[in-house]
Scaffold this motif. Sequence first.
Motif, mmCIF file in Angstrom:
data_model
loop_
_atom_site.group_PDB
_atom_site.id
_atom_site.type_symbol
_atom_site.label_atom_id
_atom_site.label_comp_id
_atom_site.label_asym_id
_atom_site.label_seq_id
_atom_site.Cartn_x
_atom_site.Cartn_y
_atom_site.Cartn_z
ATOM 1 N N THR A 38 -4.372 -1.243 -11.452
ATOM 2 C CA THR A 38 -3.289 -0.394 -11.948
ATOM 3 C C THR A 38 -2.983 -0.684 -13.419
ATOM 4 O O THR A 38 -2.648 0.232 -14.166
ATOM 5 N N ASP A 39 -3.130 -1.932 -13.833
ATOM 6 C CA ASP A 39 -2.920 -2.262 -15.248
ATOM 7 C C ASP A 39 -3.916 -1.509 -16.133
ATOM 8 O O ASP A 39 -3.546 -0.999 -17.195
ATOM 9 N N LYS A 40 -5.174 -1.446 -15.697
ATOM 10 C CA LYS A 40 -6.180 -0.712 -16.474
ATOM 11 C C LYS A 40 -5.827 0.772 -16.555
ATOM 12 O O LYS A 40 -5.945 1.381 -17.620
ATOM 13 N N GLU A 41 -5.396 1.331 -15.438
ATOM 14 C CA GLU A 41 -5.020 2.747 -15.460
ATOM 15 C C GLU A 41 -3.853 2.978 -16.413
ATOM 16 O O GLU A 41 -3.867 3.935 -17.198
ATOM 17 N N GLU A 42 -2.846 2.118 -16.334
ATOM 18 C CA GLU A 42 -1.647 2.286 -17.154
ATOM 19 C C GLU A 42 -1.919 2.035 -18.633
ATOM 20 O O GLU A 42 -1.295 2.651 -19.494
ATOM 21 N N GLU A 43 -2.849 1.147 -18.929
ATOM 22 C CA GLU A 43 -3.142 0.827 -20.327
ATOM 23 C C GLU A 43 -4.087 1.843 -20.974
ATOM 24 O O GLU A 43 -3.924 2.177 -22.158
ATOM 25 N N PHE A 44 -5.052 2.353 -20.212
ATOM 26 C CA PHE A 44 -6.090 3.182 -20.821
ATOM 27 C C PHE A 44 -6.094 4.641 -20.331
ATOM 28 O O PHE A 44 -6.077 5.561 -21.141
ATOM 29 N N LEU A 45 -6.127 4.851 -19.031
ATOM 30 C CA LEU A 45 -6.278 6.202 -18.490
ATOM 31 C C LEU A 45 -5.036 7.060 -18.704
ATOM 32 O O LEU A 45 -5.120 8.165 -19.240
ATOM 33 N N PHE A 46 -3.884 6.566 -18.276
ATOM 34 C CA PHE A 46 -2.671 7.382 -18.335
ATOM 35 C C PHE A 46 -2.291 7.790 -19.760
ATOM 36 O O PHE A 46 -1.998 8.962 -20.005
ATOM 37 N N PRO A 47 -2.298 6.857 -20.722
ATOM 38 C CA PRO A 47 -1.945 7.280 -22.086
ATOM 39 C C PRO A 47 -2.917 8.315 -22.669
ATOM 40 O O PRO A 47 -2.502 9.227 -23.382
ATOM 41 N N LEU A 48 -4.186 8.181 -22.316
ATOM 42 C CA LEU A 48 -5.186 9.129 -22.812
ATOM 43 C C LEU A 48 -4.924 10.526 -22.250
ATOM 44 O O LEU A 48 -4.931 11.513 -22.993
ATOM 45 N N LEU A 49 -4.664 10.608 -20.973
ATOM 46 C CA LEU A 49 -4.357 11.907 -20.368
ATOM 47 C C LEU A 49 -3.016 12.443 -20.861
ATOM 48 O O LEU A 49 -2.857 13.658 -21.056
ATOM 49 N N ALA A 50 -2.060 11.560 -21.065
ATOM 50 C CA ALA A 50 -0.723 11.971 -21.509
ATOM 51 C C ALA A 50 -0.773 12.651 -22.876
ATOM 52 O O ALA A 50 0.068 13.509 -23.173
ATOM 53 N N LYS A 51 -1.757 12.306 -23.690
ATOM 54 C CA LYS A 51 -1.918 12.976 -24.984
ATOM 55 C C LYS A 51 -2.086 14.485 -24.802
ATOM 56 O O LYS A 51 -1.691 15.267 -25.659
ATOM 57 N N TYR A 52 -2.678 14.866 -23.689
ATOM 58 C CA TYR A 52 -2.981 16.277 -23.451
ATOM 59 C C TYR A 52 -1.980 16.965 -22.522
ATOM 60 O O TYR A 52 -1.737 18.158 -22.666
ATOM 61 N N VAL A 53 -1.450 16.233 -21.548
ATOM 62 C CA VAL A 53 -0.585 16.871 -20.539
ATOM 63 C C VAL A 53 0.836 16.320 -20.530
ATOM 64 O O VAL A 53 1.656 16.768 -19.736
ATOM 65 N N GLY A 54 1.122 15.361 -21.397
ATOM 66 C CA GLY A 54 2.453 14.775 -21.449
ATOM 67 C C GLY A 54 2.652 13.733 -20.363
ATOM 68 O O GLY A 54 1.855 13.604 -19.438
ATOM 69 N N SER A 55 3.759 12.990 -20.504
ATOM 70 C CA SER A 55 4.026 11.934 -19.521
ATOM 71 C C SER A 55 5.464 11.963 -19.015
ATOM 72 O O SER A 55 5.839 11.147 -18.181
ATOM 73 N N GLU A 56 6.270 12.881 -19.531
ATOM 74 C CA GLU A 56 7.664 12.954 -19.097
ATOM 75 C C GLU A 56 7.787 13.511 -17.684
ATOM 76 O O GLU A 56 8.719 13.197 -16.952
ATOM 77 N N GLN A 57 6.878 14.389 -17.335
ATOM 78 C CA GLN A 57 6.825 14.966 -15.996
ATOM 79 C C GLN A 57 5.363 15.288 -15.718
ATOM 80 O O GLN A 57 4.520 15.096 -16.570
ATOM 81 N N GLY A 58 5.066 15.750 -14.535
ATOM 82 C CA GLY A 58 3.693 16.121 -14.211
ATOM 83 C C GLY A 58 2.904 14.996 -13.578
ATOM 84 O O GLY A 58 3.472 13.975 -13.164
ATOM 85 N N PRO A 59 1.588 15.165 -13.521
ATOM 86 C CA PRO A 59 0.747 14.240 -12.739
ATOM 87 C C PRO A 59 0.718 12.808 -13.260
ATOM 88 O O PRO A 59 0.710 11.877 -12.467
ATOM 89 N N VAL A 60 0.716 12.621 -14.561
ATOM 90 C CA VAL A 60 0.681 11.256 -15.101
ATOM 91 C C VAL A 60 1.972 10.530 -14.734
ATOM 92 O O VAL A 60 1.941 9.390 -14.251
ATOM 93 N N ASN A 61 3.083 11.191 -14.916
ATOM 94 C CA ASN A 61 4.376 10.603 -14.561
ATOM 95 C C ASN A 61 4.442 10.295 -13.065
ATOM 96 O O ASN A 61 4.924 9.234 -12.661
ATOM 97 N N ALA A 62 3.947 11.215 -12.251
ATOM 98 C CA ALA A 62 4.007 11.036 -10.791
ATOM 99 C C ALA A 62 3.234 9.801 -10.342
ATOM 100 O O ALA A 62 3.733 9.013 -9.529
ATOM 101 N N VAL A 63 2.024 9.613 -10.868
ATOM 102 C CA VAL A 63 1.240 8.449 -10.422
ATOM 103 C C VAL A 63 1.794 7.146 -10.987
ATOM 104 O O VAL A 63 1.713 6.106 -10.332
#
Length: 175
Positions: free
Chosen positions: A70-95
């Motif tokens: 989960t640390d790897k996902e939070e450090e690398f995957l989620f921020p990269l996807l959040a650049k395109y889909v945001g992180s305030e709501q939606g799938p990145v925020n949910a996971v």
Amino acid sequence: MAEESKFKFDLPALCVLENEHHYLSHLMEIWHVIVLSFERDVYTVEEGSEALQSLRKLIVEFIEPFKNHTDKEEEFLFPLLAKYVGSEQGPVNAVEEEHEEIDAYIGHFLHHTRGDLSGLTMQEMKDVVRDAGEAFEVITVHFVKEEAILFPMVTNILRIEEQDKLYEQLYTSIL
């Protein structure tokens, strides 16, 4: 002849994460058997006490690889996807919220299973074990969501250079 493990995704970065999901699911299946045995009332109080200690040991052993994943996902995957889909709501925020929910269930279970467990009644043991069962369910659904929603986003949204960099970042052991 050994059967090959089949991956749903061809992208190397996603193969790393999917392989980690397979490994973590394998570890979870081992301790989930104990959870199910409590739910099915197969233990005497003495057997339950031993099973609870075994369950705690297995979950403690599960925590490090799970947290590394989960640390790897939070450090690398989620921020990269959040650049395109945001992180305030939606799938990145949910996971990300599910990571917190899983930590809470496991933390609650560990808190209530420290020290001497020999005095617990069967009902008290079942109540505590329920947290491990909830963690199992949330993690299982969480992996499905990541593989059904986030992983295709990696393939469809990220540029090739970003996919390659993500692979380099994720290609580390969770053990």
